[in-house]
Design a protein around this motif. Sequence first.
Motif, PDB file in Angstrom:
ATOM      1  N   ALA A  58       0.896  -1.113  -0.002  1.00  0.00           N
ATOM      2  CA  ALA A  58      -0.035  -0.128   0.130  1.00  0.00           C
ATOM      3  C   ALA A  58       0.902   1.236  -0.074  1.00  0.00           C
ATOM      4  O   ALA A  58       0.377   2.352  -0.699  1.00  0.00           O
ATOM      5  N   ALA A  59       2.025   1.252   0.730  1.00  0.00           N
ATOM      6  CA  ALA A  59       2.772   2.374   0.845  1.00  0.00           C
ATOM      7  C   ALA A  59       3.535   2.582  -0.582  1.00  0.00           C
ATOM      8  O   ALA A  59       3.690   3.873  -0.882  1.00  0.00           O
ATOM      9  N   ALA A  90      12.958  11.699  -5.163  1.00  0.00           N
ATOM     10  CA  ALA A  90      12.826  11.171  -3.638  1.00  0.00           C
ATOM     11  C   ALA A  90      11.596  10.198  -3.596  1.00  0.00           C
ATOM     12  O   ALA A  90      11.777   9.030  -2.800  1.00  0.00           O
ATOM     13  N   VAL A  91      10.661  10.734  -3.793  1.00  0.00           N
ATOM     14  CA  VAL A  91       9.098   9.984  -4.004  1.00  0.00           C
ATOM     15  C   VAL A  91       9.510   8.739  -4.657  1.00  0.00           C
ATOM     16  O   VAL A  91       8.782   7.563  -4.130  1.00  0.00           O
ATOM     17  N   THR A  92      10.059   8.564  -5.770  1.00  0.00           N
ATOM     18  CA  THR A  92      10.057   7.396  -6.623  1.00  0.00           C
ATOM     19  C   THR A  92      10.961   6.524  -5.725  1.00  0.00           C
ATOM     20  O   THR A  92      10.855   5.336  -5.755  1.00  0.00           O
ATOM     21  N   GLU A  93      12.193   6.816  -5.104  1.00  0.00           N
ATOM     22  CA  GLU A  93      13.043   6.221  -4.326  1.00  0.00           C
ATOM     23  C   GLU A  93      12.277   5.622  -3.209  1.00  0.00           C
ATOM     24  O   GLU A  93      12.339   4.365  -2.575  1.00  0.00           O
ATOM     25  N   HIS A  94      11.355   6.342  -2.631  1.00  0.00           N
ATOM     26  CA  HIS A  94      10.632   5.754  -1.493  1.00  0.00           C
ATOM     27  C   HIS A  94       9.835   4.666  -2.123  1.00  0.00           C
ATOM     28  O   HIS A  94       9.550   3.742  -1.327  1.00  0.00           O
ATOM     29  N   ALA A  95       9.150   4.854  -3.255  1.00  0.00           N
ATOM     30  CA  ALA A  95       8.242   3.598  -3.547  1.00  0.00           C
ATOM     31  C   ALA A  95       9.133   2.500  -3.854  1.00  0.00           C
ATOM     32  O   ALA A  95       8.750   1.369  -3.552  1.00  0.00           O
ATOM     33  N   ALA A 135       2.142  11.757   4.746  1.00  0.00           N
ATOM     34  CA  ALA A 135       3.001  11.668   5.726  1.00  0.00           C
ATOM     35  C   ALA A 135       2.077  11.439   7.042  1.00  0.00           C
ATOM     36  O   ALA A 135       2.558  10.620   7.909  1.00  0.00           O
ATOM     37  N   ASP A 136       1.039  11.885   7.095  1.00  0.00           N
ATOM     38  CA  ASP A 136       0.247  11.646   8.301  1.00  0.00           C
ATOM     39  C   ASP A 136      -0.081  10.196   8.504  1.00  0.00           C
ATOM     40  O   ASP A 136      -0.299   9.601   9.405  1.00  0.00           O
ATOM     41  N   ASP A 137      -0.623   9.789   7.282  1.00  0.00           N
ATOM     42  CA  ASP A 137      -1.178   8.326   7.087  1.00  0.00           C
ATOM     43  C   ASP A 137       0.258   7.334   7.444  1.00  0.00           C
ATOM     44  O   ASP A 137      -0.073   6.574   8.183  1.00  0.00           O
ATOM     45  N   ARG A 138       1.149   7.671   6.885  1.00  0.00           N
ATOM     46  CA  ARG A 138       2.258   6.910   7.479  1.00  0.00           C
ATOM     47  C   ARG A 138       2.669   6.959   8.613  1.00  0.00           C
ATOM     48  O   ARG A 138       3.307   5.859   9.398  1.00  0.00           O
ATOM     49  N   ALA A 139       2.754   7.987   9.100  1.00  0.00           N
ATOM     50  CA  ALA A 139       2.972   8.248  10.742  1.00  0.00           C
ATOM     51  C   ALA A 139       1.863   7.475  11.635  1.00  0.00           C
ATOM     52  O   ALA A 139       2.566   6.700  12.662  1.00  0.00           O
ATOM     53  N   LYS A 140       0.581   7.474  11.326  1.00  0.00           N
ATOM     54  CA  LYS A 140      -0.395   6.545  11.827  1.00  0.00           C
ATOM     55  C   LYS A 140      -0.005   5.166  11.853  1.00  0.00           C
ATOM     56  O   LYS A 140      -0.515   4.372  12.610  1.00  0.00           O
ATOM     57  N   ALA A 141       0.462   4.583  10.737  1.00  0.00           N
ATOM     58  CA  ALA A 141       0.736   3.277  10.485  1.00  0.00           C
ATOM     59  C   ALA A 141       1.834   2.698  11.130  1.00  0.00           C
ATOM     60  O   ALA A 141       2.118   1.495  11.324  1.00  0.00           O
ATOM     61  N   LEU A 142       2.712   3.484  11.968  1.00  0.00           N
ATOM     62  CA  LEU A 142       3.780   3.123  12.384  1.00  0.00           C
ATOM     63  C   LEU A 142       3.610   2.173  13.779  1.00  0.00           C
ATOM     64  O   LEU A 142       4.413   1.289  13.875  1.00  0.00           O
TER      65      LEU A 142
END
Length: 176
Positions: A58-59, A90-95, A135-142
């Motif tokens: 999903a990320a 950078a976003v492509t590298e994150h993917a 970014a907020d969604d990813r922080a919640k998924a931690l």
Amino acid sequence: MRRTGTTRRGALTASGALALGAVLTGCGGGARSGAAPGDAAADARTASARAGQALRTAAARTSHVLAGRYAAVAAAHPAASAGLAPLRAAVTEHARAFAQDTPVPPAATAAPSPASPADAPAALKALATEERRVADDRAKALTGAEPELARLLASVAAAGAVHAYLLTELAEELSS
């Protein structure tokens, strides 16, 4: 003269020995009937691995979609493309980091992105809002992630927050 019968010390020793015996024989009752005692732990590990893999997939999809949004804004507003290029990279590298062990299906990456606003600063501010949301969604998924994935999510969430700030600054620069 010595006391006869049960003493407090003897009763505590006996109950401790019984408790230790119960722990050592695995009388927890958590195993399914007919299953080996280690199967419940293996099932939990498998479920955890599946949940982590789903979170990674999903990320990765979200990062691919976000990279597509960057491309759409850069195509619609050439004046902003130079400032967007490093952020999109950078976003492509994150993917890639999220999809490390799991290839993201091509159909999932081709999600249509909403139309970019005609005004470059407005388009950049919309992109900054999207970065903040992701970014907020990813922080919640931690909280539900295994340690290695949690570190990656935290790092990418922090990068997304920085991207949102830089996009807002770029929008103000272009509006001047």
